[in-house]
Design a protein around this motif. Sequence first.
Motif, PDB file in Angstrom:
ATOM      1  N   HIS A  98       0.866  -1.198   0.000  1.00 32.33           N
ATOM      2  CA  HIS A  98       0.000   0.000   0.000  1.00 32.33           C
ATOM      3  C   HIS A  98       0.896   1.240   0.000  1.00 32.33           C
ATOM      4  O   HIS A  98       0.660   2.183  -0.752  1.00 32.33           O
ATOM      5  CB  HIS A  98      -0.881   0.034   1.261  1.00 32.33           C
ATOM      6  CG  HIS A  98      -2.101  -0.827   1.185  1.00 32.33           C
ATOM      7  ND1 HIS A  98      -3.109  -0.625   0.277  1.00 32.33           N
ATOM      8  CD2 HIS A  98      -2.499  -1.892   1.940  1.00 32.33           C
ATOM      9  CE1 HIS A  98      -4.073  -1.513   0.456  1.00 32.33           C
ATOM     10  NE2 HIS A  98      -3.723  -2.294   1.461  1.00 32.33           N
ATOM     11  N   SER A 117     -10.351  -4.001   3.087  1.00 30.88           N
ATOM     12  CA  SER A 117      -9.808  -4.071   1.725  1.00 30.88           C
ATOM     13  C   SER A 117     -10.796  -4.648   0.721  1.00 30.88           C
ATOM     14  O   SER A 117     -11.440  -5.666   0.987  1.00 30.88           O
ATOM     15  CB  SER A 117      -8.539  -4.924   1.722  1.00 30.88           C
ATOM     16  OG  SER A 117      -8.088  -5.068   0.395  1.00 30.88           O
ATOM     17  N   ARG A 150      -9.764   3.023   1.224  1.00 32.97           N
ATOM     18  CA  ARG A 150      -9.039   3.596   0.084  1.00 32.97           C
ATOM     19  C   ARG A 150      -9.414   5.069  -0.110  1.00 32.97           C
ATOM     20  O   ARG A 150      -8.554   5.931  -0.278  1.00 32.97           O
ATOM     21  CB  ARG A 150      -9.360   2.785  -1.177  1.00 32.97           C
ATOM     22  CG  ARG A 150      -8.325   2.916  -2.258  1.00 32.97           C
ATOM     23  CD  ARG A 150      -8.705   2.115  -3.479  1.00 32.97           C
ATOM     24  NE  ARG A 150      -8.919   0.696  -3.222  1.00 32.97           N
ATOM     25  CZ  ARG A 150      -9.425  -0.167  -4.104  1.00 32.97           C
ATOM     26  NH1 ARG A 150      -9.780   0.263  -5.305  1.00 32.97           N
ATOM     27  NH2 ARG A 150      -9.576  -1.439  -3.796  1.00 32.97           N
ATOM     28  N   ASN A 169      -9.621  -5.827  -1.928  1.00 34.96           N
ATOM     29  CA  ASN A 169      -8.781  -6.845  -2.566  1.00 34.96           C
ATOM     30  C   ASN A 169      -8.584  -8.063  -1.662  1.00 34.96           C
ATOM     31  O   ASN A 169      -7.715  -8.897  -1.930  1.00 34.96           O
ATOM     32  CB  ASN A 169      -7.413  -6.246  -2.909  1.00 34.96           C
ATOM     33  CG  ASN A 169      -7.537  -5.081  -3.881  1.00 34.96           C
ATOM     34  OD1 ASN A 169      -8.081  -5.231  -4.981  1.00 34.96           O
ATOM     35  ND2 ASN A 169      -7.071  -3.911  -3.488  1.00 34.96           N
ATOM     36  N   TYR A 195      -0.910  -0.995  -6.763  1.00 32.86           N
ATOM     37  CA  TYR A 195      -0.928  -1.916  -5.607  1.00 32.86           C
ATOM     38  C   TYR A 195      -1.055  -3.367  -6.104  1.00 32.86           C
ATOM     39  O   TYR A 195      -0.323  -4.255  -5.655  1.00 32.86           O
ATOM     40  CB  TYR A 195      -2.089  -1.521  -4.692  1.00 32.86           C
ATOM     41  CG  TYR A 195      -2.306  -2.431  -3.515  1.00 32.86           C
ATOM     42  CD1 TYR A 195      -1.348  -2.573  -2.522  1.00 32.86           C
ATOM     43  CD2 TYR A 195      -3.496  -3.155  -3.386  1.00 32.86           C
ATOM     44  CE1 TYR A 195      -1.553  -3.400  -1.434  1.00 32.86           C
ATOM     45  CE2 TYR A 195      -3.715  -3.978  -2.295  1.00 32.86           C
ATOM     46  CZ  TYR A 195      -2.749  -4.109  -1.326  1.00 32.86           C
ATOM     47  OH  TYR A 195      -2.952  -4.933  -0.251  1.00 32.86           O
ATOM     48  N   LYS A 224      -3.875   4.165  -8.144  1.00 27.04           N
ATOM     49  CA  LYS A 224      -3.235   3.595  -6.949  1.00 27.04           C
ATOM     50  C   LYS A 224      -3.523   2.099  -6.858  1.00 27.04           C
ATOM     51  O   LYS A 224      -2.630   1.296  -6.579  1.00 27.04           O
ATOM     52  CB  LYS A 224      -3.736   4.317  -5.688  1.00 27.04           C
ATOM     53  CG  LYS A 224      -3.058   3.854  -4.401  1.00 27.04           C
ATOM     54  CD  LYS A 224      -3.779   2.716  -3.753  1.00 27.04           C
ATOM     55  CE  LYS A 224      -3.022   2.145  -2.562  1.00 27.04           C
ATOM     56  NZ  LYS A 224      -3.749   1.050  -1.927  1.00 27.04           N
ATOM     57  N   ASN A 225      -4.768   1.712  -7.088  1.00 27.71           N
ATOM     58  CA  ASN A 225      -5.097   0.296  -6.936  1.00 27.71           C
ATOM     59  C   ASN A 225      -4.374  -0.548  -7.980  1.00 27.71           C
ATOM     60  O   ASN A 225      -3.918  -1.651  -7.678  1.00 27.71           O
ATOM     61  CB  ASN A 225      -6.605   0.077  -7.016  1.00 27.71           C
ATOM     62  CG  ASN A 225      -6.989  -1.278  -6.456  1.00 27.71           C
ATOM     63  OD1 ASN A 225      -6.586  -1.639  -5.343  1.00 27.71           O
ATOM     64  ND2 ASN A 225      -7.732  -2.066  -7.221  1.00 27.71           N
TER      65      ASN A 225
END
Length: 216
Positions: free
Chosen positions: A20, A115, A48, A117, A79, A75-76
């Motif tokens: 992150h 998250s 986020r 994810n 990541y 950003k994701n």
Amino acid sequence: MKTACIFDLDGVIVDTARYHYLAWKRLAESLGVGFSEHDNEALKGVSRIESLKLILKLGGKELSAEEFDAALARKNAWYLEHIHKIGPEEILPGVIEFLQSVRARGMKIALGSASKNALLILQQIGLRDHFDAIVDGNKVSLAKPDPEVFLCAARELNVPPQACVVFEDAVSGVQAACAAQMAVVGIGHAQVLHQADFVLPNFLGMDIAAVLAKLK
Ligand code: B16
Ligand code: MG
């Protein structure tokens, strides 16, 4: 009587915080905002959207709604470049043995993570099948310290909140567990997680019997 355990993901099961950090740093610098590891501490356990708001505040920047969404997506993606490369070697010390002790005692196991994810990460590290329920950022809308994520996990496990023990590394997560009226074990530093029932540095050498004895 405690019949279920709910685990946070990042900082408890696996240390994805540094990924992150690398992705937020790349994004912050692309926006002209300096971002250090110290700044990153404030983002742990935070959603986020709230994380990006904190970074913009740090740099005194404003983005339009479209730019904000595009920044989140960038950003994701950065990541996920890291996450697609991780494997079981990233599981934190003592976690597998601890999960096995919970299972052996006949207790249920859920994930309670902010998250979006979380499922991908559990699959990457090979722990998906250890969990009876997975509640993540796709299922809940209210960020910790709101108790929604843990209450939803208890509902999915079909147990009352008072029967749950939460394991959390973030201050906001400990507060969420307290608000859900659940017992909470902090993973990290006692000075930081002082609202937890007690704090462990990690799971090494621990099993659920020792945790339940400390909670009495
Ligand atoms: P994502 P946890 C949290 O996971 C992280 O600690 C936090 O740094 C992150 O911003 C948040 O998940 C959202 O993650 O961008 O993957 O949806 O500690 O609640 O397991
Ligand atoms: Mg965490």
